[in-house]
Design a protein around this motif. Structure first.
Motif, PDB file in Angstrom:
ATOM      1  N   LEU A 110       0.925  -1.208  -0.004  1.00 43.45           N
ATOM      2  CA  LEU A 110      -0.005  -0.110   0.008  1.00 43.45           C
ATOM      3  C   LEU A 110       1.006   1.186   0.022  1.00 43.45           C
ATOM      4  N   SER A 111       0.756   2.075  -0.952  1.00 38.37           N
ATOM      5  CA  SER A 111       1.355   3.333  -1.007  1.00 38.37           C
ATOM      6  C   SER A 111       1.150   4.198  -0.111  1.00 38.37           C
ATOM      7  N   PRO A 112       2.087   5.092   0.418  1.00 32.33           N
ATOM      8  CA  PRO A 112       1.813   6.002   1.502  1.00 32.33           C
ATOM      9  C   PRO A 112       0.488   6.798   1.621  1.00 32.33           C
ATOM     10  N   PHE A 113      -0.137   6.982   2.584  1.00 30.49           N
ATOM     11  CA  PHE A 113      -1.334   7.621   2.083  1.00 30.49           C
ATOM     12  C   PHE A 113      -1.457   8.567   3.563  1.00 30.49           C
ATOM     13  N   ASP A 114      -2.485   9.710   3.154  1.00 34.53           N
ATOM     14  CA  ASP A 114      -2.792  10.250   4.479  1.00 34.53           C
ATOM     15  C   ASP A 114      -4.343  10.521   4.660  1.00 34.53           C
ATOM     16  N   GLU A 115      -4.966   9.383   3.769  1.00 35.40           N
ATOM     17  CA  GLU A 115      -6.264   9.354   4.278  1.00 35.40           C
ATOM     18  C   GLU A 115      -6.920   8.059   3.894  1.00 35.40           C
ATOM     19  N   ILE A 116      -7.737   7.439   4.637  1.00 41.15           N
ATOM     20  CA  ILE A 116      -8.295   6.166   4.168  1.00 41.15           C
ATOM     21  C   ILE A 116      -9.600   6.236   4.629  1.00 41.15           C
ATOM     22  N   VAL A 117     -10.558   5.749   3.539  1.00 43.83           N
ATOM     23  CA  VAL A 117     -12.041   5.401   3.867  1.00 43.83           C
ATOM     24  C   VAL A 117     -12.309   4.118   3.970  1.00 43.83           C
ATOM     25  N   VAL A 118     -13.087   3.869   5.089  1.00 43.68           N
ATOM     26  CA  VAL A 118     -13.768   2.555   5.358  1.00 43.68           C
ATOM     27  C   VAL A 118     -15.162   2.533   5.204  1.00 43.68           C
ATOM     28  N   PHE A 119     -15.653   1.276   4.702  1.00 42.03           N
ATOM     29  CA  PHE A 119     -17.000   0.871   4.502  1.00 42.03           C
ATOM     30  C   PHE A 119     -17.190  -0.401   5.510  1.00 42.03           C
ATOM     31  N   ASN A 120     -18.037  -0.356   6.324  1.00 47.27           N
ATOM     32  CA  ASN A 120     -18.180  -1.437   7.337  1.00 47.27           C
ATOM     33  C   ASN A 120     -19.593  -1.734   7.551  1.00 47.27           C
TER      34      ASN A 120
END
Length: 160
Positions: A110-120
């Motif tokens: 996984l490339s570096p990121f500043d934001e992640i979205v989760v669907f749960n």
């Protein structure tokens, strides 16, 4: 006084439906590691509805059938998006523990990121009061989300 006793008993015996999802990102190896804990009785009811198998007994299923069912269910109801890309998670397996089941997933490179979205949406179709707690660990910083029937999507960011 009688009403107070009745209400107290109802409160104490009312089931609480919750899952815990621990997500860790290791920037050194670029792995997103995901552990999900679900209560066995809640999961059994949710999977019975999902698999249209009212007599489903998780304790009676052999490990291969259990993991096939868990894999399908988790990959449909738990998704992450980073850098505008849906992450195709890899299901690793499960482990029974007391009154719960831990499920393990990962995403590699996984490339570096500043934001992640989760669907749960785990178990929200089985229980209207289902709460899905998601804890993210990245660079020793922990952030959390509380997702449920009305709010299945959340965003966590680590902007400087």
């Amino acid at each position: 006084m009688f009403l107070w006793i009745v209400l107290t008993k109802l409160y104490l015996f009312h089931p609480f439906h919750v899952s815990i999802c621990d997500v860790t990102y290791d920037s050194n190896d670029k792995h997103l590691k995901i552990s999900v804990r679900l209560f066995t009785d809640d999961l059994e009811m949710g999977l019975s509805n999902y698999a249209e198998a009212p007599e489903l007994d998780l304790l009676e299923l052999d490990s291969a059938k259990l993991n096939a069912l868990l894999q399908r269910y988790l990959l449909e109801n738990l998704r992450f998006t980073s850098n505008k890309e849906v992450l195709h998670l890899h299901y690793l397996g499960s482990q029974k523990e007391d009154d719960g089941i831990w499920c393990f997933l990962e995403y590699e490179n996984l490339s570096p990121f500043d934001e992640i979205v989760v669907f749960n949406s785990l178990l929200v179709n089985a229980f209207e009061d289902q709460e899905n707690l998601v804890h993210f660990r990245k660079n020793k910083i922990v952030k959390s989300l509380r997702l449920n029937h009305k709010n299945k999507i959340g965003t966590v960011n680590w902007y400087p």
